[in-house]
Scaffold this motif. Structure first.
Motif, PDB file in Angstrom:
ATOM      1  N   UNK A 198      74.303 116.285  55.743  1.00 48.98           N
ATOM      2  CA  UNK A 198      75.269 116.819  56.544  1.00 48.98           C
ATOM      3  C   UNK A 198      75.639 117.803  55.097  1.00 48.98           C
ATOM      4  N   UNK A 199      75.266 117.962  54.136  1.00 52.11           N
ATOM      5  CA  UNK A 199      75.715 119.420  52.985  1.00 52.11           C
ATOM      6  C   UNK A 199      74.618 120.346  53.578  1.00 52.11           C
ATOM      7  N   UNK A 200      73.129 119.668  53.558  1.00 49.08           N
ATOM      8  CA  UNK A 200      72.559 120.827  53.810  1.00 49.08           C
ATOM      9  C   UNK A 200      72.718 121.173  55.468  1.00 49.08           C
ATOM     10  N   UNK A 201      73.702 120.782  56.683  1.00 50.67           N
ATOM     11  CA  UNK A 201      73.422 121.420  57.461  1.00 50.67           C
ATOM     12  C   UNK A 201      74.583 122.195  56.913  1.00 50.67           C
ATOM     13  N   UNK A 202      74.863 122.296  56.310  1.00 47.34           N
ATOM     14  CA  UNK A 202      77.131 123.355  56.226  1.00 47.34           C
ATOM     15  C   UNK A 202      75.715 124.081  55.348  1.00 47.34           C
ATOM     16  N   UNK A 203      75.090 123.933  53.952  1.00 47.84           N
ATOM     17  CA  UNK A 203      74.125 124.749  53.041  1.00 47.84           C
ATOM     18  C   UNK A 203      73.513 125.910  53.985  1.00 47.84           C
ATOM     19  N   UNK A 204      73.090 125.508  55.505  1.00 46.50           N
ATOM     20  CA  UNK A 204      72.090 126.042  56.180  1.00 46.50           C
ATOM     21  C   UNK A 204      73.047 126.879  56.857  1.00 46.50           C
ATOM     22  N   UNK A 205      73.467 126.426  57.238  1.00 46.82           N
ATOM     23  CA  UNK A 205      75.221 127.820  57.677  1.00 46.82           C
ATOM     24  C   UNK A 205      75.471 128.841  56.841  1.00 46.82           C
ATOM     25  N   UNK A 206      75.338 128.638  55.561  1.00 47.73           N
ATOM     26  CA  UNK A 206      75.997 129.838  54.683  1.00 47.73           C
ATOM     27  C   UNK A 206      74.737 130.399  54.627  1.00 47.73           C
ATOM     28  N   UNK A 207      73.540 130.531  54.891  1.00 43.75           N
ATOM     29  CA  UNK A 207      72.568 131.083  54.449  1.00 43.75           C
ATOM     30  C   UNK A 207      72.440 132.380  56.139  1.00 43.75           C
ATOM     31  N   UNK A 208      73.232 132.112  56.887  1.00 42.08           N
ATOM     32  CA  UNK A 208      73.223 132.590  58.112  1.00 42.08           C
ATOM     33  C   UNK A 208      74.607 133.905  57.815  1.00 42.08           C
ATOM     34  N   UNK A 209      74.775 135.437  58.304  1.00 42.03           N
ATOM     35  CA  UNK A 209      76.178 136.085  58.198  1.00 42.03           C
ATOM     36  C   UNK A 209      77.048 134.902  58.869  1.00 42.03           C
ATOM     37  N   UNK A 210      78.451 135.211  58.533  1.00 44.07           N
ATOM     38  CA  UNK A 210      78.743 136.117  57.597  1.00 44.07           C
ATOM     39  C   UNK A 210      78.911 136.296  56.126  1.00 44.07           C
ATOM     40  N   UNK A 211      78.573 135.682  55.662  1.00 47.59           N
ATOM     41  CA  UNK A 211      78.190 134.608  54.626  1.00 47.59           C
ATOM     42  C   UNK A 211      76.910 135.556  54.067  1.00 47.59           C
ATOM     43  N   UNK A 212      75.915 134.832  54.597  1.00 47.27           N
ATOM     44  CA  UNK A 212      74.556 135.507  54.584  1.00 47.27           C
ATOM     45  C   UNK A 212      74.341 135.228  52.798  1.00 47.27           C
ATOM     46  N   UNK A 213      74.279 133.817  52.363  1.00 48.04           N
ATOM     47  CA  UNK A 213      74.223 134.087  51.099  1.00 48.04           C
ATOM     48  C   UNK A 213      71.875 133.659  51.705  1.00 48.04           C
ATOM     49  N   UNK A 214      71.115 133.887  51.018  1.00 49.74           N
ATOM     50  CA  UNK A 214      70.302 133.918  51.428  1.00 49.74           C
ATOM     51  C   UNK A 214      69.293 132.407  50.531  1.00 49.74           C
ATOM     52  N   UNK A 215      70.043 132.279  49.810  1.00 54.19           N
ATOM     53  CA  UNK A 215      69.876 131.294  48.642  1.00 54.19           C
ATOM     54  C   UNK A 215      69.495 130.130  49.324  1.00 54.19           C
ATOM     55  N   UNK A 216      70.988 129.932  50.091  1.00 51.90           N
ATOM     56  CA  UNK A 216      71.445 128.486  50.460  1.00 51.90           C
ATOM     57  C   UNK A 216      70.285 127.801  50.832  1.00 51.90           C
ATOM     58  N   UNK A 217      69.577 128.744  52.177  1.00 49.44           N
ATOM     59  CA  UNK A 217      68.816 128.351  52.721  1.00 49.44           C
ATOM     60  C   UNK A 217      68.167 127.386  52.179  1.00 49.44           C
ATOM     61  N   UNK A 218      67.067 128.014  50.915  1.00 43.88           N
ATOM     62  CA  UNK A 218      66.214 127.168  50.085  1.00 43.88           C
ATOM     63  C   UNK A 218      67.488 125.326  49.377  1.00 43.88           C
ATOM     64  N   UNK A 219      68.024 125.487  48.997  1.00 45.28           N
ATOM     65  CA  UNK A 219      68.973 124.135  48.916  1.00 45.28           C
ATOM     66  C   UNK A 219      69.181 123.656  50.201  1.00 45.28           C
TER      67      UNK A 219
END
Length: 505
Positions: A16-37
């Protein structure tokens, strides 16, 4: 059977945490390292799982990701389409997570060596992750390839790799790096620097490779107009209100020098192919700017409806048309209407017009310049973009209408696709919306010009032209098909070896 790294309850929470982290890698947040997490959290939850455990943790990862990433689909139609789309995609992802779990179970038993774990296993896991993305992106009804890992890297240092291997190839490299890092940590051979080599090589591949160079072919002076008119499906505007808004925002461009004038998807709320008043208006605009127009409207031909981009010249009318390749299911048409109407008749009946998919090449010849095209969500489909470049596109012009998603992240997520397409093809992109955000994007993905959301305005921009094809375009489907075929055949081979061994015993 290997023991799971995490107990099931912890694996579900981690997913569940990973799913939310992947969304953070997309805009509007767009934090690309979150995809690796996100990928690391997802994979450590899968390792050692049985079939039903893999389905559960796969769903626990995918459901929060799709529900948060695609919440914009509930903007006007309410929760039913949003829940249906998100949970259906999560279900597909969950079922296909079993393949990744099998890879973690089978490969170490067939190839038990350390180097197999550090090299072969991450490659197989990454390939099967891409299989999940490809299935979601192609099935059913043409699929919906929106939430791919590769797109998360638009703002990061790895985006240039897309010019070599495309979006699916970039997804593969990101997941392979994460899987290799996990195996390096599991091996606990930190003093042996050789064991870090596979992870280092993958990371080097996606960081050191420069964008593939395309050839400078001059510039095109493009006027583009964001009218910010009442272009939403439920706006209930009077006739030609959208056209009036586009005209008002265009007037400051009258008399200015340009090579082409671009209006967005839905910039016309009447069909110029069948409406003489609209046709005369376009003739007048083309004369006032002394340039051809690229406009868009819902058109009717031979009793069929199309979402159509039109190249219009004063005195000549429509000299070329392009119909949207991928009308949006349950947005622009209803597949199997009789079936879905049984469950939500009021919702299904809201969608009256049934758009027909187009078949023409996504390209206009604008006075000798090849202009590649994509209408709204067509930008997420790889083959539309590749086809335009192969047919001779020197620049792309993407027309979109984000009015039905005002106040959501949809427009900036779509912009991320447009920026990745610029990098992938080595061509500039003019991404123009009715309501914003609109941008002119350089071939390297940087922003040349822009208009903010919910404001009427125009851009007049010298847009660079490019020729030459990137490896991603040249290889095209060979990359995703090759990754999928090699991964599935490898997994099947592992299963066959284990079955043969069991029979021998």
């Amino acid at each position: 059977m290997p023991q799971p790294l995490l107990p099931l309850w912890a694996a579900v929470l981690t997913s569940v945490a990973g799913g939310f982290a992947l969304d953070l890698a997309y805009p509007d947040v767009a934090w690309w390292p979150a995809a690796f997490v996100a990928v690391v959290l997802a994979l450590i939850s899968i390792i050692g799982r049985g079939v039903w455990g893999a389905v559960l943790v796969g769903f626990a990862f995918a459901a929060p990701f799709f529900l948060s990433n695609q919440v914009f689909t509930a903007r006007y139609l309410g929760p039913v389409p949003w829940l249906a789309l998100s949970l259906f995609e999560a279900a597909i992802t969950a079922v296909l997570t079993v393949l990744i779990a099998l890879a973690y179970r089978w490969l170490p038993r067939v190839l038990p060596g350390l180097w197999s774990r550090l090299i072969a296993l991450p490659a197989l896991v990454a390939g099967l992750w891409c299989v999940r993305e490809l299935v979601v992106g192609t099935w059913p009804y043409g699929g919906y390839p929106w939430g791919r890992v590769g797109i998360t890297q638009t703002n990061g240092p790895f985006a240039e790799a897309a010019s070599w291997v495309g979006v699916t190839g970039l997804s593969f490299l990101v997941v392979a790096a994460c899987a290799a890092l996990i195996e390096y940590a599991r091996a606990a051979r930190f003093r042996d620097l050789r064991t870090a080599a596979p992870t280092a090589v993958v990371i080097l591949l996606i960081t050191a490779a420069p964008q593939f160079p395309t050839t400078d072919a001059g510039t095109l002076r493009v006027g583009s107009v964001q009218g910010n008119g009442p272009s939403g499906y439920f706006d209930g505007a009077p006739a030609n209100a959208v056209l009036a808004a586009q005209l008002a925002a265009t007037r400051p461009l009258y008399g200015q020098e340009m090579d082409v004038l671009l209006w967005p998807e839905g910039g016309l709320d009447s069909d110029p192919l069948n409406n003489s008043d609209t046709a005369r208006t376009l003739d007048n605009v083309s004369e006032r700017v002394d340039a051809p127009l690229i406009v868009n409207a819902a058109t009717e031909r031979d009793g069929l409806f199309f979402n159509t981009s039109i190249l219009w010249k004063a005195g000549e009318g429509a000299v070329a048309t392009y119909d949207k390749r991928h009308p949006v299911p349950f947005g622009e048409y209803v597949p199997d209407r009789w079936f879905y109407r049984l469950f939500a008749p009021d919702l299904i009946d809201l969608i009256q017009r049934e758009y027909t998919p187009g078949t023409d090449a996504p390209l206009f010849d604008v006075d000798g310049v090849g202009v590649g095209l994509a209408i709204c969500f067509d930008v997420i489909y790889d083959e539309v973009i590749w086809n335009g470049a192969r047919e001779g596109a020197q620049v792309y012009m993407f027309q979109t209408n984000n009015a039905d998603f005002r106040g959501t992240d949809e427009n900036v997520q779509q912009l991320a696709f447009a920026r990745m397409r610029a990098i992938e093809t080595g061509r500039a992109v003019v991404n123009l919306s009715t309501v914003g955000t609109s941008q002119v994007i350089a071939p390297d993905g940087s922003v040349i010009d822009g208009l903010p959301v919910d404001e009427a305005g125009y851009m007049l921009t010298e847009v660079p032209l490019r020729t030459g094809l990137t490896p991603a375009v040249v290889m095209g489907d060979a990359v995703p098909i090759g990754i999928a075929a090699a991964s599935l055949l490898s997994l099947a081979g592992l299963g066959l070896v284990l079955r043969t061994r069991r029979r021998a015993v």
